[in-house]
Design an enzyme around this catalytic site. Structure first.
Site, short mmCIF file in Angstrom:
data_model
loop_
_atom_site.label_atom_id
_atom_site.label_comp_id
_atom_site.label_asym_id
_atom_site.label_seq_id
_atom_site.Cartn_x
_atom_site.Cartn_y
_atom_site.Cartn_z
CE LYS A 73 74.67 -26.74 -9.87
NZ LYS A 73 73.81 -27.80 -9.32
CG ASP B 118 73.58 -31.75 -10.19
OD1 ASP B 118 74.50 -32.18 -9.46
OD2 ASP B 118 73.39 -30.53 -10.41
#
Ligand code: ATR
Length: 288
Positions: free
Chosen positions: A70, A106
């Site tokens: 990420k 997210d």
């Protein structure tokens, strides 16, 4: 459309064998009748840059990014959306004008799940108490701040929480108040929403052992863990009469804007889809 020209997406991580993203994106592709693919793409820890260099040539229209990539994805993108820039991590890649754009869905998943499972959570004056200061916490803090919530943050390592509070100092919403992990009881008395973003409670990890006695009556307890579906924290909260929100909806909802970017249609998180993933979790992790 030939096999080679269908839009291609996938989950990029290491390992990815356990990822449930293929199951949910393929469900939507089939449900919406879209010719597209979504695969598991195992990229070794030091291989992200090399992989991403061939991304467009390989026919990808985008992808999801999971651990450990990420941060590498955040650094490798030509452009970032606001959430990814603020959170400092990319979980979704798409293509715009021939360039790679990194987003972070997210935060959307975190808040959309809460909106769905506890629709009245956002009453005026709500205080949120967030546990943990890792990557998942960043998404939760960004989302709660954007909704203007007062946030108290506690982490085993206080310095990490202080660093996160400083990181989000200038973003929308009130300043984050940091407390010691040992002072949780006092903070719980005034909290309407308790959120666990630590890894405690995940299958294979220790449970989060928290005495919920001081928690404000009527408070909602949200655990972003989803294997098991009901963590020890959620069970304790349920038995005390608190409303509980598990982490599975966050996984489902974070996938919605990603799918829409790649395949051009906005899918729906249905009860049928949730039941499909729940069944898979129960089949692969008996007792979960
Ligand atoms: P993620 O990206 O999933 O959030 P992470 O970045 O590794 O994972 O963060 C893990 C979080 O769980 C951290 O807040 C960590 O606390 P520390 O910063 O003190 O390490 C928390 N955590 C892990 N093990 C813990 C434990 N035994 N007790 C309390 N918190 C713990």
């Amino acid at each position: 459309m030939s096999e080679t020209t269908i839009p291609r997406a996938g989950i990029i991580g290491h390992p990815v064998a356990q990822s449930r993203s293929p199951m949910l994106h393929r469900y939507w592709l089939e449900q919406l009748g879209i010719a597209g693919s979504y695969d598991r793409i195992d990229v070794p820890p030091d291989g992200f840059e090399a992989f991403i260099a061939t991304f467009l040539a390989e026919g990808f229209v985008g992808g999801n990014v999971t651990a450990p990539h990420k941060l590498a994805a955040y650094k490798a993108m030509a452009q970032l959306d606001e959430a990814a820039a603020s959170i400092g991590a990319v979980n979704t890649i798409w293509v715009a004008d021939g360039k790679l754009v990194g987003g972070n869905t997210d935060a959307h998943g975190f808040i959309a799940n809460l909106d769905e499972r506890a629709p009245d959570w956002q009453k005026p004056g709500i205080n949120a108490l967030v546990l943990g200061a890792g990557g998942a916490s960043r998404a939760a803090l960004f989302a709660l701040k954007a909704r203007g919530r007062a946030i108290t943050l506690a982490n085993r390592t206080r310095a990490t929480a202080e660093a996160l509070a400083a990181h989000f100092k200038d973003s929308t919403g009130p300043a984050i108040r940091v407390i010691d992990w040992d002072d949780l009881a006092g903070a719980m008395e005034n909290s309407d929403l308790l959120v666990n973003t630590t890894v405690l409670g995940m299958l294979g990890k220790h449970p989060l052992e928290l005495d919920l006695t001081p928690l404000k009556p009527g408070a909602t307890v949200y655990d972003i863990v989803y294997v098991p579906l009901e963590t020890a924290l959620l069970k304790a909260a349920r038995l005390r009469g608190h409303r509980t929100v598990d982490g599975l909806g966050m996984l489902l909802h974070q996938a919605v804007p990603a799918f829409a970017r790649w395949f051009g249609q906005t899918p729906t998180v249905t009860q049928e889809l949730r039941a499909l993933i729940e069944a898979d979790i129960r089949a692969k992790s008996p007792g979960a």
